[in-house]
Design an enzyme around this catalytic site. Structure first.
Site, short mmCIF file in Angstrom:
data_model
loop_
_atom_site.label_atom_id
_atom_site.label_comp_id
_atom_site.label_asym_id
_atom_site.label_seq_id
_atom_site.Cartn_x
_atom_site.Cartn_y
_atom_site.Cartn_z
N GLY A 1 44.39 33.61 38.76
CA GLY A 1 44.00 33.56 37.35
C GLY A 1 43.45 32.24 36.86
CG LEU B 1 36.28 48.82 37.39
CD1 LEU B 1 37.78 49.06 37.15
CD2 LEU B 1 35.84 47.58 36.62
CG ASN C 1 32.59 40.63 40.66
OD1 ASN C 1 33.78 40.32 40.52
ND2 ASN C 1 32.00 40.65 41.84
CG HIS D 1 31.03 37.64 45.62
ND1 HIS D 1 32.08 38.39 46.13
CD2 HIS D 1 30.36 37.16 46.69
CE1 HIS D 1 32.03 38.36 47.45
NE2 HIS D 1 31.00 37.62 47.82
CG ASP E 1 25.52 48.44 40.95
OD1 ASP E 1 26.44 48.21 41.77
OD2 ASP E 1 24.32 48.27 41.22
CD GLU F 1 34.33 31.01 42.36
OE1 GLU F 1 34.96 31.78 41.62
OE2 GLU F 1 34.58 30.87 43.56
#
Ligand code: GAR
Length: 198
Positions: free
Chosen positions: A17, A98, A110, A112, A149, A182
């Protein structure tokens, strides 16, 4: 939707997290352009849930185990998301496939830890990605923020940030360098998504 709108974000997690914490911090600073309204964890007892509690974010645990299909699991998840009022869903280390209902298609993002389409797809997550990058002898790596997607790590790209692979890197040292990117890429991806969201 305009830039001025305070977007509501549901963050889906499975582990530590750090992204959840970063988004909550930026939201509290007023620099994100959105508020985290819900955290859903696919696992009980993870650090992400403690971080959600520290930031006073409502959190629920929804495990896939025992749910008959990806679709049934998705239905349950999006019931919670809808109830929270979230207009944007972020997968931040969420390690489950999902299923997305029609009203949230194009609204799930998302992050990655590679430069997609390299080192993406089923089985590529966390340190597995960085080990594969090192094994292949790549000289650069990075991260990708993209819309989700129906195919793993496949949707349109919002932001990519890169960093060098240094001689002597281990999966740990490379992961740490990529993660620094990120932390910038995910908020940037969200802002870019909202700027083009109408
Ligand atoms: C992040 O490095 C993210 O890119 C990765 O999981 C980590 C979650 O960290 N996601 C994937 O590998 C998805 N395929 P966090 O739980 O500390 O935010």
């Amino acid at each position: 939707m305009s830039l001025q709108r305070d977007h509501k974000i549901a963050v889906l997690v499975s582990g530590t997290g750090r992204h959840l914490e970063n988004l909550c911090r930026l939201a509290a600073d007023g620099t994100l352009g959105g508020t985290v309204t819900l955290c859903i964890s696919s696992r009980p007892g993870v650090l992400a849930l403690e971080r959600a509690a520290s930031a006073a974010i409502p959190a629920v645990v929804l495990q896939k185990e025992g749910v008959e299909s990806d679709r049934a699991y998705g239905v349950r998840l999006f019931e919670e998301i809808r109830r929270s009022g979230a207009d944007t869903v972020v997968l931040a280390g969420f390690l489950r496939k999902l299923w997305i209902p029609d009203d949230y298609r194009g609204r799930v993002i998302n992050i990655h830890p590679s430069l997609l389409p390299a080192f993406g797809g089923k089985g590529f997550y966390g340190h597995r990605v960085h080990s594969a990058v090192l094994e292949r002898g790549c000289q650069v790596s990075g991260c990708t923020v993209h819309l989700v997607d129906d195919v793993y790590d496949n949707g349109p790209i919002l932001v990519q940030r890169w960093c060098p692979v240094e001689p002597g890197d281990s999966a740990d040292t490379l992961a740490a360098r990529v993660f620094e990117e990120e932390l910038r890429a995910l908020p940037e991806g969200l802002r870019r998504f909202w700027a083009h969201d109408s």
